[in-house]
Design an enzyme around this catalytic site. Structure first.
Site, PDB file in Angstrom:
ATOM      1  N   TYR A   1      -6.883   0.145 -11.024  1.00  0.00           N
ATOM      2  CA  TYR A   1      -6.522   1.394 -10.356  1.00  0.00           C
ATOM      3  C   TYR A   1      -5.678   1.092  -9.119  1.00  0.00           C
ATOM      4  CZ  TYR A   1      -6.917   5.981  -8.226  1.00  0.00           C
ATOM      5  OH  TYR A   1      -6.623   7.195  -7.672  1.00  0.00           O
TER       6      TYR A   1
ATOM      7  N   SER B   1      -2.913   6.713  -3.543  1.00  0.00           N
ATOM      8  CA  SER B   1      -4.352   6.537  -3.303  1.00  0.00           C
ATOM      9  C   SER B   1      -4.557   5.711  -2.052  1.00  0.00           C
ATOM     10  CB  SER B   1      -4.984   5.828  -4.493  1.00  0.00           C
ATOM     11  OG  SER B   1      -6.277   5.360  -4.144  1.00  0.00           O
TER      12      SER B   1
END
Ligand code: ZN
Length: 663
Positions: A560, A547
């Protein structure tokens, strides 16, 4: 213990469907499909059919035309467009020649067609033309092969059919066979003769109508089935699977050796069902499995002999010897095909089939499953006797047979196996679809049961699986190896994106749950896959979907961001540890990929409002002002698995349209 019920062929003629056919050619296609859809009659491209019709040409003259199955068409799905129209006069003239080479025959069949766009006519076109009946049907029916491959086959055929069929000794299909039949008319015993049995090859039936020709085929095959059922005791089997006595790693090791001999990655398909294992463990398996195929047509899919056990090097040497023994008879120089087996009979595993693609491996599996039944029945009748090695060689290296396998360069991932997590939607699905398009066999894991329907065909294996459940993951990997023989590529995509939470309000249960999916499950998967990736014939590859948050975390995204950073760090360690085994591990950092399940239209609108920009501006909020899609990420994933990244490991590549905080 259950007895395997004898399955019988039966006429599936349907008056309504037949009446819906608007021409004789449509009717021809209809009954051809009836034959093609029964695997006891026709398997994978075997068999051919024809009809003789009078057509009016552009000058208004009547032309007698043979519409015969075109090559490349399968009887199970044939349409009128699958038949090649060839002038009867030309075919009958060719039949009068004393000699005609394969190359000349293929050209003359083309020359004789009345439609340049038609497929190439079947190599049996001349034989179909000679038969003095309007409809001709030809199959390699199992029951007929069983009788004709029995030691006393000729007597059995005589006994079962009497005058109803002519029976011919085996000759090479094509012109030689047509030449043998040139005087067919003279040999017919009046109306009583309704067909012809070709020893070790198959059966023809004929009639003035489509229905009669089709039903005569059913009748003739039924007679053979009845005889077999009366003289062969029902085989007993058990539906209980036997305890597995092999490991996935053994299969993957076998696949690697076979791929090395083949010179390319191969797909292996394992049949470890009780009857396959029982066949492999018969006391006489080394005799009955080493005779040859039931009909020469099968050689291009299964090779002449299966490999008994797992000594690939010896199998390859034997194949080279077989080639050397027979190649010199050919007028033109021959190039040896790869020496790798296509069927493996192993006492621990059962029956394994091999092919350059999942489709090829499953065709070989189907054919050999039927071959086993034929071998076992013929063995009980009077002994199984296949054609000589030289007859089989001639068909194996016959140009016209090789043409059936198709030419052209294979897709980049042909023969390779990829496992993709989170494959039912978004980036995972896009990666799975692109890998399939580029020739890979793909195993897709997802919590969503819809994963089974992401794609169709033999190259797709969708498994509902919770990747945090180690038992489910282990079972899924075992299933993948049984289906395709190993795993070469792993795309670690499945992940979860929790709602925004500031650190001071962080829910520790949510932290553990996100870490469990995004980190721990991926680590377990990597750990389980490493021994398989090491055995990948083309080198193992791992692509981790990271990510943008790894380099540029956002407020409220502690879990996250931390989970993707941990996963990235694990990938870097894997790159260090596994590089020596030829396994490459690379990471993609996507950002703002909105066409995934995480982002609904409402969420995107809400976010855009939050930032005070339009939806379009929000979607393209990057340096390049472009939208990033799942497909873009999939393209990078496929590139990382290909030769462009062949010497790159441990790399992290953003797919984000450019991010100021990352650059
Ligand atoms: Zn045939």
């Amino acid at each position: 213990m259950t007895t395997i019920a004898p399955l019988r062929v039966a006429s599936r003629w349907d008056d309504e469907q037949a009446a819906a056919c608007r021409s004789e050619l449509e009717l021809r296609a209809y009954t051809s499909r009836l034959l093609g859809q029964d695997p006891r009659l026709v398997l994978h491209g075997g068999g051919n059919t024809s009809v003789k019709l009078t057509e009016t040409n552009i000058f208004g003259e009547a032309d007698d035309i043979l519409w015969v199955k075109g090559s490349g068409w399968d009887l199970s799905a044939i349409e009128p467009a699958g038949f090649a129209p060839v002038r009867m006069q030309h075919l009958l003239h060719l039949a009068e020649l004393t000699e005609l080479s394969d190359v000349d025959m293929a050209r003359e069949l083309r020359v004789g067609t009345i439609d340049p766009a038609a497929p190439a006519p079947s190599v049996e076109a001349i034989l179909h033309a000679i038969v003095p009946f309007k409809y001709v049907d030809h199959t390699h029916a199992d029951a007929v092969l069983t009788l004709t491959t029995s030691v006393h086959g000729a007597e059995l055929i005589e006994h079962v059919y009497g005058d109803r069929v002519l029976h011919l000794p085996y000759v090479m299909p094509g012109f030689k066979l047509a030449a043998l039949c040139a005087d067919l008319y003279a040999r017919l015993h009046g109306a009583a003769t309704i067909g012809m049995v070709l020893m070790n090859h198959g059966i023809f039936t004929w009639a003035p109508t489509a229905r009669e020709s089709y039903e005569r085929m059913i009748d003739m095959v039924s007679l053979a089935e009845t005889y077999i059922n009366q003289h062969v005791g029902g085989r007993s089997g058990t539906s209980e699977p036997a305890a597995r006595s092999y490991s996935s790693l053994e299969v993957a090791a076998l696949r690697r050796e076979i791929s090395e001999v083949a010179g390319a990655s191969m797909i292996l398909q394992v049949d470890d069902k009780p009857d396959a294992v029982a066949f492999a463990n018969r006391a006489d398996v080394s005799v009955i499995s080493q005779q040859g195929p039931a009909t020469p047509d099968h050689v291009i899919r299964t090779k002449r002999l299966p490999m008994l056990g797992r000594d690939v090097a010896t199998y390859a040497r034997d194949y080279e010897r077989y080639f050397a023994e027979h190649a010199h008879r050919s007028a033109a120089p021959l190039k040896m095909l790869d020496a790798a087996p296509r069927v493996i009979v192993d006492s621990h595993i059962g029956v394994v089939s091999a092919g350059r693609s999942a489709a090829a491996a499953s065709v070989a599996a189907d054919i050999y499953r039927h071959t086993i039944e034929i071998i076992l029945d013929a063995t009980e009748l009077s002994g199984y006797r296949a054609l000589s090695a030289s007859d089989i060689f001639d068909v194996e290296y016959w140009d016209l047979e090789q043409a059936k396998l198709g030419k052209g360069s294979p897709l980049p991932f042909t023969g390779e196996v990829a496992l993709v997590t989170g494959a039912a939607s978004g980036i995972g699905r896009a990666c799975a679809e692109l890998l399939l398009l580029q020739g890979a066999a793909v195993v897709g894991l997802d919590l969503n049961p819809g994963v089974a329907e992401v794609a169709t065909g033999p190259a797709w294996f969708g498994v509902q699986c919770d990747i945090t459940d180690t038992e489910q993951v282990t079972t899924a990997i075992e299933g993948a190896v049984k289906r395709f023989g190993g795993i070469d590529i792993a795309v670690l995509n499945a992940g979860t994106f929790p709602p925004s939470q500031r650190l001071e309000a962080l829910d520790m249960g949510a932290w553990r749950s996100v870490m469990g999916v995004n980190v721990e499950a991926s680590v377990f998967l990597l750990r389980q896959l490493q021994p398989l990736l090491r055995l990948a014939p083309g080198g193992g590859r791992v692509v981790v979907i990271g990510s943008k948050n790894v380099a540029a975390p956002g407020p409220g995204a502690a879990v996250y961001s931390a989970s993707k950073a941990a996963l990235t760090q694990v990938a870097r360690v894997a790159a260090l540890e596994w590089g020596g085994d030829g396994i490459r591990v690379n990471v993609i950092h996507p950002n703002a990929v909105f066409d995934t399940a995480l982002w609904s239209a409402e969420i995107v609108e809400a976010r855009a409002r939050e930032y005070g920009v339009s939806v379009a501006e929000y979607r393209a909020n990057n340096v390049m002002r472009v939208e990033v899609t799942s497909k873009d990420v999939a393209q990078m994933c496929v590139a990382m698995c290909g030769s462009a990244f062949g010497k790159t490991t441990g790399a992290q590549v953003p797919v984000d349209g450019g991010n100021e905080r990352v650059i």
